[in-house]
Design a protein around this motif. Structure first.
Motif, short mmCIF file in Angstrom:
data_model
loop_
_atom_site.label_atom_id
_atom_site.label_comp_id
_atom_site.label_asym_id
_atom_site.label_seq_id
_atom_site.Cartn_x
_atom_site.Cartn_y
_atom_site.Cartn_z
N SER A 29 15.04 64.11 56.56
CA SER A 29 15.04 65.46 56.00
C SER A 29 15.99 66.38 56.76
CB SER A 29 13.62 66.04 56.03
OG SER A 29 12.72 65.24 55.31
N PHE A 30 16.04 66.19 58.08
CA PHE A 30 16.90 67.05 58.89
C PHE A 30 18.38 66.80 58.60
CE2 PHE A 30 18.76 68.91 62.72
CZ PHE A 30 17.98 70.04 62.86
N GLN A 82 20.46 71.30 55.34
CA GLN A 82 21.30 72.40 54.86
C GLN A 82 21.31 72.45 53.34
OE1 GLN A 82 25.15 72.00 56.73
NE2 GLN A 82 24.48 73.05 58.59
N GLN A 83 21.36 71.27 52.71
CA GLN A 83 21.30 71.23 51.25
C GLN A 83 19.95 71.74 50.73
OE1 GLN A 83 22.48 68.95 53.22
NE2 GLN A 83 24.34 68.01 52.42
N ILE A 84 18.87 71.37 51.44
CA ILE A 84 17.53 71.84 51.05
C ILE A 84 17.44 73.35 51.23
CG2 ILE A 84 15.07 71.65 51.51
CD1 ILE A 84 15.60 68.82 52.56
N LEU A 117 16.61 76.38 48.45
CA LEU A 117 15.48 77.30 48.58
C LEU A 117 15.90 78.76 48.52
CD1 LEU A 117 13.43 75.50 51.39
CD2 LEU A 117 12.93 75.54 48.94
N VAL A 118 17.14 79.05 48.90
CA VAL A 118 17.58 80.45 48.95
C VAL A 118 18.56 80.79 47.83
CG1 VAL A 118 17.25 80.55 51.45
CG2 VAL A 118 19.50 79.93 50.54
N LYS A 119 18.69 79.90 46.84
CA LYS A 119 19.69 80.12 45.79
C LYS A 119 19.40 81.35 44.94
CE LYS A 119 17.47 76.91 42.54
NZ LYS A 119 17.11 77.94 41.54
N SER A 127 18.34 80.45 68.04
CA SER A 127 17.09 79.69 67.99
C SER A 127 16.40 79.82 66.64
CB SER A 127 16.15 80.13 69.11
OG SER A 127 15.82 81.51 68.97
N ASP A 128 16.62 80.96 65.95
CA ASP A 128 16.01 81.14 64.63
C ASP A 128 16.53 80.11 63.63
OD1 ASP A 128 14.66 83.22 65.68
OD2 ASP A 128 15.63 84.79 64.50
N ILE A 129 17.83 79.80 63.74
CA ILE A 129 18.42 78.81 62.83
C ILE A 129 17.75 77.45 63.03
CG2 ILE A 129 20.57 77.66 62.16
CD1 ILE A 129 22.07 80.08 63.26
N LEU A 130 17.59 77.06 64.29
CA LEU A 130 16.96 75.78 64.59
C LEU A 130 15.51 75.76 64.12
CD1 LEU A 130 17.13 72.99 65.92
CD2 LEU A 130 16.47 74.07 68.09
N TRP A 131 14.79 76.87 64.31
CA TRP A 131 13.38 76.94 63.90
C TRP A 131 13.27 76.76 62.39
CZ3 TRP A 131 10.34 79.60 60.55
CH2 TRP A 131 8.95 79.50 60.74
N VAL A 132 14.12 77.46 61.64
CA VAL A 132 14.08 77.37 60.17
C VAL A 132 14.37 75.96 59.72
CG1 VAL A 132 15.25 78.10 58.05
CG2 VAL A 132 14.63 79.79 59.78
N TYR A 133 15.40 75.34 60.27
CA TYR A 133 15.76 73.98 59.86
C TYR A 133 14.64 73.00 60.20
CZ TYR A 133 20.59 75.26 58.74
OH TYR A 133 21.72 75.80 58.16
N MET A 134 14.03 73.17 61.36
CA MET A 134 12.96 72.25 61.77
C MET A 134 11.72 72.42 60.90
SD MET A 134 13.18 72.07 65.94
CE MET A 134 11.95 70.77 65.98
N MET A 135 11.39 73.64 60.52
CA MET A 135 10.23 73.88 59.67
C MET A 135 10.45 73.29 58.28
SD MET A 135 7.69 75.26 61.21
CE MET A 135 8.16 74.12 62.53
#
Length: 236
Positions: free
Chosen positions: A25-26, A30-32, A36-38, A50-58
């Protein structure tokens, strides 16, 4: 000790499956994320790297959980299968794919139906009063907190059917505990939704409908089980 070793083996296999699904999934996170934000006008803000990493990991974690549910259910079934009768093994094996289907259905309901309504209502409150800026961390935390519980709660009818089939639950118990169950579902809806009455109502209604569906399904399964037991009795 043999049972504990078997349980340990099943847990390890499930964790390995989760890790593999998380990595997969990781890779495509970016495609996922873009999917989600389209529907959002503009881009989400971040307050730090760190927010970018947190969002991607969640995002990857939620996808991995969904992908791991069939494996976890299968490992649990393999662990308890030796204690089940042949007929019970056959019946319970049918529940495994439905766990995944209902989880996806719950997440889909939360994302496509409930999330836009709640988000639209909350953003409408700021019209002409506040300049609203969505940060990626708060946006996805809000989304995940709202839709993931529905993925779990949509399993309720299936779990009730399963426990009824095994003789652990019956519709009489569910009907007697209706008030207590309603109270628990109301508490759950208040916890997982923003602090406004509209959001609470939008969540409470589907949960109560799910509970009533569970009662009716339990009633159907219970009657079938009684009919089979009566048919199996020797004729006097």
């Amino acid at each position: 000790m043999e049972h504990l070793q078997e349980l340990r083996s099943r847990i390890i296999k499930t964790l390995i499956g989760f890790v593999v699904a998380f990595i997969g999934s990781f890779i495509y996170v970016q495609q996922i994320y873009e999917l989600l934000v389209k529907d959002i006008d503009g881009k989400l803000a971040v307050l730090g790297p760190s927010d970018i990493l947190w969002v991607y990991m969640m995002i990857a974690a939620v996808c991995a959980i969904a992908a791991t549910i069939p494996l976890a259910a299968y490992q649990l079934w393999r662990f308890v299968a030796p204690a089940l009768k042949p007929e019970e093994r056959k019946v319970t094996s049918w529940f495994i794919p439905w766990l995944f289907i209902l989880f996806i259905a719950g997440i889909s309901f939360g994302y496509f139906v409930l999330f836009p309504i709640v988000l639209g209502f909350l953003t409408s409150l700021s019209a002409g009063q506040f300049e609203m800026v969505f940060t990626a961390e708060k946006y996805f935390r809000f989304m995940i907190n709202l839709i993931v519980p529905f993925g779990i709660l949509f399993e309720m009818p299936l779990v009730v059917m399963f426990l009824t089939r095994l003789g652990i639950l019956n519709p009489t118990v569910l009907k007697k505990s209706r008030k207590l169950s309603y109270f628990g579902l109301v508490i759950i809806s208040i916890v997982i939704t923003p602090p406004d009455i509209i959001s609470d109502i939008l969540v409470i209604i589907p949960l109560l409908v799910l509970y009533e569906m569970s009662v009716q399904l339990s009633n159907i399964v219970y009657r079938k089980r009684l009919m089979k037991e009566e048919a199996a009795l020797p004729i006097a």
